[in-house]
Scaffold this motif. Sequence first.
Motif, PDB file in Angstrom:
ATOM      1  N   ARG A 118       0.814  -1.210   0.000  1.00 29.03           N
ATOM      2  CA  ARG A 118       0.000   0.000   0.000  1.00 29.03           C
ATOM      3  C   ARG A 118       0.853   1.269   0.000  1.00 29.03           C
ATOM      4  O   ARG A 118       0.458   2.279  -0.574  1.00 29.03           O
ATOM      5  CB  ARG A 118      -0.921   0.012   1.220  1.00 29.03           C
ATOM      6  CG  ARG A 118      -2.006  -1.047   1.216  1.00 29.03           C
ATOM      7  CD  ARG A 118      -3.004  -0.760   2.323  1.00 29.03           C
ATOM      8  NE  ARG A 118      -4.013  -1.817   2.427  1.00 29.03           N
ATOM      9  CZ  ARG A 118      -5.114  -1.722   3.157  1.00 29.03           C
ATOM     10  NH1 ARG A 118      -5.334  -0.617   3.859  1.00 29.03           N
ATOM     11  NH2 ARG A 118      -5.982  -2.713   3.210  1.00 29.03           N
ATOM     12  N   VAL A 119       2.003   1.192   0.649  1.00 26.36           N
ATOM     13  CA  VAL A 119       2.849   2.379   0.718  1.00 26.36           C
ATOM     14  C   VAL A 119       3.270   2.835  -0.671  1.00 26.36           C
ATOM     15  O   VAL A 119       3.509   4.037  -0.907  1.00 26.36           O
ATOM     16  CB  VAL A 119       4.081   2.101   1.611  1.00 26.36           C
ATOM     17  CG1 VAL A 119       4.992   1.063   0.969  1.00 26.36           C
ATOM     18  CG2 VAL A 119       4.846   3.376   1.894  1.00 26.36           C
ATOM     19  N   ILE A 122       0.797   5.471  -2.102  1.00 25.23           N
ATOM     20  CA  ILE A 122       0.971   6.818  -1.548  1.00 25.23           C
ATOM     21  C   ILE A 122       2.280   7.428  -2.034  1.00 25.23           C
ATOM     22  O   ILE A 122       2.353   8.619  -2.357  1.00 25.23           O
ATOM     23  CB  ILE A 122       0.919   6.774  -0.012  1.00 25.23           C
ATOM     24  CG1 ILE A 122      -0.443   6.247   0.454  1.00 25.23           C
ATOM     25  CG2 ILE A 122       1.172   8.160   0.570  1.00 25.23           C
ATOM     26  CD1 ILE A 122      -1.624   7.079   0.001  1.00 25.23           C
ATOM     27  N   ALA A 123       3.336   6.610  -2.122  1.00 26.69           N
ATOM     28  CA  ALA A 123       4.627   7.113  -2.622  1.00 26.69           C
ATOM     29  C   ALA A 123       4.479   7.596  -4.052  1.00 26.69           C
ATOM     30  O   ALA A 123       5.061   8.622  -4.435  1.00 26.69           O
ATOM     31  CB  ALA A 123       5.683   6.024  -2.525  1.00 26.69           C
ATOM     32  N   LEU A 262      -0.373   8.426   4.577  1.00 31.76           N
ATOM     33  CA  LEU A 262       0.180   7.069   4.654  1.00 31.76           C
ATOM     34  C   LEU A 262      -0.415   6.308   5.833  1.00 31.76           C
ATOM     35  O   LEU A 262      -0.800   5.132   5.706  1.00 31.76           O
ATOM     36  CB  LEU A 262       1.699   7.145   4.772  1.00 31.76           C
ATOM     37  CG  LEU A 262       2.448   5.810   4.816  1.00 31.76           C
ATOM     38  CD1 LEU A 262       2.186   5.003   3.547  1.00 31.76           C
ATOM     39  CD2 LEU A 262       3.940   6.063   4.989  1.00 31.76           C
ATOM     40  N   LEU A 266      -2.772   3.006   5.283  1.00 34.46           N
ATOM     41  CA  LEU A 266      -2.323   1.702   5.786  1.00 34.46           C
ATOM     42  C   LEU A 266      -3.320   1.081   6.762  1.00 34.46           C
ATOM     43  O   LEU A 266      -3.392  -0.144   6.880  1.00 34.46           O
ATOM     44  CB  LEU A 266      -0.957   1.852   6.465  1.00 34.46           C
ATOM     45  CG  LEU A 266       0.236   2.146   5.562  1.00 34.46           C
ATOM     46  CD1 LEU A 266       1.496   2.329   6.390  1.00 34.46           C
ATOM     47  CD2 LEU A 266       0.438   1.056   4.525  1.00 34.46           C
TER      48      LEU A 266
END
Length: 270
Positions: A118-119, A122-123, A262, A266
């Motif tokens: 998932r990160v 967002i990244a 984030l 998450l």
Amino acid sequence: MHGALTLLRHSLGRLRWLLAGLALVLALFQVLFVGLARTLYLSAGFTGLPPFLPPFFRQLAGEALPAFLSFAGVASFGYFHPAVVAALCALVIAVATEPAGEIETRFLDLALVRPVPRVALIARSAALVVLLPALVLLAMGAGTAAGLRWLAPAGAPLPETRLVASLAANLWALLACVGGLALAVGAASRRRAAAGSIAGIAALALFLVDYLARAWEPARTIARLSPFHYYRAVDLLLGRPLDWTHLAALAAGGAAGTVLALVIFLRRDL
């Protein structure tokens, strides 16, 4: 990292025409501003214009009025024109709310079937928020340079490279901050239209608070909470150096919004 880069390429492919169109329009806009400055300079319009300005504009401009009504001020007006700032804020809000759109269209289900954390989502969005405004501002800088080369009359006091670079850097930091805050909204939403509306209305409210504070003393305390308070085009036009504390405040706001996004993304049920 590989997943984030794959998502980044995918998003850039979807946004390429929007990015190219906006960059082209704003670059041409900069050329036209130099043309306007040329016309005013050759017709001595800078000396005859102030008496016709409404009192509220002279009050808002204050000591910066002569800097605004100069060749350098008009030629660089695009970097703090409200329409340009609004268009660029709309761009970063549209980019930052992409996670909500991917949830709504179920694209996220397809992405998370693969080994993509998932990160990475967002990244990807954070990278776009930083990258896309920078590309548009580079195009604007190219438009300013081309306009000055082609249209600037001999003897005109041209805007210094440092001034244009400072205006662009301060505007980029503002957009990164707005984008980071919009990313937090997008990470918490299930509908892209709702996320964009909330972020857009919040950005408008923050802009109006700062705008009001320039003419009304009681609003100046709360205006410090607005990211637009830290975009000081007037100070730069007056020849003051770029205030790095303002850049730090904007960077901190954008980073805080990204970290919040984030954490929300998450933890939430997708």
